[in-house]
Scaffold this active site. Structure first.
Site, PDB file in Angstrom:
ATOM      1  N   GLU A  79      -0.975  -4.298  11.924  1.00  0.00           N
ATOM      2  CA  GLU A  79      -0.270  -3.891  10.708  1.00  0.00           C
ATOM      3  C   GLU A  79       1.219  -4.242  10.855  1.00  0.00           C
ATOM      4  OE1 GLU A  79      -1.119  -0.273   7.877  1.00  0.00           O
ATOM      5  OE2 GLU A  79       0.136   0.410   9.515  1.00  0.00           O
TER       6      GLU A  79
ATOM      7  N   CYS B 177       5.664   6.295   4.645  1.00  0.00           N
ATOM      8  CA  CYS B 177       4.505   5.536   4.143  1.00  0.00           C
ATOM      9  C   CYS B 177       4.008   6.095   2.815  1.00  0.00           C
ATOM     10  CB  CYS B 177       3.367   5.558   5.161  1.00  0.00           C
ATOM     11  SG  CYS B 177       3.811   4.745   6.699  1.00  0.00           S
TER      12      CYS B 177
ATOM     13  N   ASP C  18      -5.295 -10.374  -0.136  1.00  0.00           N
ATOM     14  CA  ASP C  18      -4.007 -11.069  -0.019  1.00  0.00           C
ATOM     15  C   ASP C  18      -3.214 -11.007  -1.320  1.00  0.00           C
ATOM     16  OD1 ASP C  18      -2.047 -12.650   1.268  1.00  0.00           O
ATOM     17  OD2 ASP C  18      -2.823 -14.433   0.264  1.00  0.00           O
ATOM     18  N   HIS C  19      -1.933 -10.654  -1.203  1.00  0.00           N
ATOM     19  CA  HIS C  19      -1.034 -10.525  -2.355  1.00  0.00           C
ATOM     20  C   HIS C  19      -1.559  -9.509  -3.368  1.00  0.00           C
ATOM     21  CE1 HIS C  19       1.028 -13.905  -0.593  1.00  0.00           C
ATOM     22  NE2 HIS C  19       2.002 -13.776  -1.448  1.00  0.00           N
TER      23      HIS C  19
ATOM     24  N   HIS D 270       5.049   0.183  -0.240  1.00  0.00           N
ATOM     25  CA  HIS D 270       5.740  -0.742   0.648  1.00  0.00           C
ATOM     26  C   HIS D 270       4.666  -1.746   1.068  1.00  0.00           C
ATOM     27  CE1 HIS D 270       3.810   2.114   3.344  1.00  0.00           C
ATOM     28  NE2 HIS D 270       3.892   1.207   4.290  1.00  0.00           N
TER      29      HIS D 270
ATOM     30  N   HIS E 226       3.000  -4.982   4.060  1.00  0.00           N
ATOM     31  CA  HIS E 226       2.876  -5.550   5.407  1.00  0.00           C
ATOM     32  C   HIS E 226       2.301  -6.965   5.355  1.00  0.00           C
ATOM     33  CE1 HIS E 226       3.698  -1.718   7.354  1.00  0.00           C
ATOM     34  NE2 HIS E 226       2.810  -1.126   6.587  1.00  0.00           N
TER      35      HIS E 226
ATOM     36  N   HIS F  74       0.836  -1.197   0.000  1.00  0.00           N
ATOM     37  CA  HIS F  74       0.000   0.000   0.000  1.00  0.00           C
ATOM     38  C   HIS F  74       0.879   1.260   0.000  1.00  0.00           C
ATOM     39  CE1 HIS F  74      -0.499   0.986   4.605  1.00  0.00           C
ATOM     40  NE2 HIS F  74       0.725   0.635   4.342  1.00  0.00           N
TER      41      HIS F  74
END
Lengths: 134, 134, 134, 134, 134, 134
Positions: C123, C32, C78-79, C38, C40, C13
């Site tokens: 997070e 950020c 996810d991914h 980047h 998580h 994100h």
């Protein structure tokens, strides 16, 4: 380079020898000798040692390793009674040491000879085991 | 005697080869080949092996090791896109295996030759990697 | 009685507003705001509050809850790149607060009205979030 | 085959040398040189390597190992000031390296020669130590 | 919406009352009454409840919260002897209950009135505390 | 002010109803209906809410709470088969919901009325339960 996939399985077991008296089983195995069984959430780390494939940047595709572990370990032991449901422990006490030994042999036979194999097993958060063959 | 400092960094990456077709990239790298990237919270343990300094009782001052790791690893990779922001991965797929290899070389060049170096890297809580050089 | 299923998803994100200058985005969102993203490993706990069904001893079958979470949350996020791949964040900054808010609404619409719903989201291991509706 | 028992102890300590000036102690040991001490929750893993006893399926009965660790480590160090209460550190700085070294010698003397011994010690979640003898 | 920042601090302490006899202090506080102190790695979660700011998608910027916690809690208690170094405990027994109460008051005075505040404190992995004001 | 003591117990169980067919038991309880049982490492947090005693700085002496939990929960359920060894589950399916309900009633009867009681139970690292009475 070593790579690892971590998995879980939940099983019941009892530690005892049929050829020992109840007294001796209690003396050696204590409350683990409950005739009605008890159980654990086992956590296993499967470590593979090998070279990085320069094409993929992988030692082994962990999705493939995950599938092998699922077939050999999780489907065999998860939600099972190790003493009653698993032929591997018909004549072998299902201590964590023997569970990791049996698991190592099962996984070893499914992996390419070029890989070294090491397993780590948590029976509880305080009792931990490791085996990498002879 | 081995001593370790643990650190975290959060990064985005994509696994693919420019010289492969989309089909082959999808077949090998699956959802890790998302063209828009995905990301992880990486956890790295940096292990140094050496003798205890009899004067200080330290193998290495972990505050100094922490600063070296911050300069070489955290500032380089944290909150970065490994494929786009990090020259180390311009021609190297940023698999966890390659991340740990690149990190080992970066840290090795900063440490006294008398120390052995081993790294452990968690990409997720189930996928773990370890490297200690050749 | 409250019951919970824990799941993971890994995503990229970037935190920024298109209607702000680069300077203001950097001042508010810091690293950020990396334009290349980047990522998580998000961990989510989904808590359901309700009565125990006297027939089954369950509040809700956690296998069914797991499937709902997989469909609504894991397959969606996810991914993925939350900014580029997920229409939910087309006009909404993908902060953890907004991720948990969006997830709560998605899960709320799939659950029986008799259940209360609360979500908890990690997070990183140090930044944690919780939401239970208005 | 390696087996491990994990234990905890909580202790106070101070890192400094009587033969150094305050300035030098501060320069080397920083805030760990607080004259009024500070403290930690130490976590120790005690690893034993040996053969499986074919009769019991155990390398060593972990209940027996637990008792030895309790006598040698927990009762000696738990809720103690390592500098003031423990003669082992009368002339030895209680760094984690020296704590693990002292503990290794104490446990080594209580274990059968056929076993190898390795200790792992967490001083904090980020500072970790390992020792297996010379 | 609730958001949380997790921090650590390591400190020494002793539980006792000057106005009680040694016998009574031992009877009530047991080994925590060691006159030479013992210590812990404290882990604290600081939870803030408030509305999401529609401009930033944040309840509160966790970087700002982290700085406030560093000033009020970490710099005050980390690597300190709570009894001897911290005026807050000059006339107050540094039990975990009192540590969390003192910390709550310190943080409350630094936060906007629109926020609710809740703290969670681990003294060991088995002893946990929570406080959200009266 | 809330204070908590965390404990573990390891047990076997089976989820099924005698008055249902095998088919229905399998449909509802899946692999948890293994007639030979399976097992878990249960982790329980016991939370007490009350006022701080100004004399001791304690809400309740956690050593006393630990002893109560040992007598009522650990000795009753640890290394047991919940279905066969525990009269509490003679006519009650030992789901985690029912285990936490039974445990809450057992602990409630041992605690002073001035305290509120809440329990949290991990059956696996992904399945978690919480109960605080009606």
């Amino acid at each position: 380079m070593k790579v690892c996939r971590r998995v879980n399985f939940n099983a019941a077991h009892r530690l005892y020898r049929k050829d020992w008296s109840d007294e001796k089983n209690d003396a050696i195995f204590g409350k683990c000798n409950n005739p009605n069984f008890h159980g654990h959430n086992y956590v296993m780390e499967v470590w593979i040692e090998g070279d990085i494939d320069p094409e993929t940047g992988y030692v082994i595709d962990l999705k493939i390793l995950k599938d092998i572990i699922k077939e050999e370990i999780v489907e065999r032991f998860d939600h099972k009674n190790l003493n009653l449901d698993c032929s591997e422990f018909e004549n072998l006490i299902p201590t964590a040491e023997n569970i990791i030994l049996v698991s190592w042999n099962l996984l070893r036979s499914r992996l390419d000879e070029k890989f070294k194999l090491k397993l780590k097993l948590w029976e509880t958060e305080n009792n931990i085991f490791e085996y990498e063959g002879l």
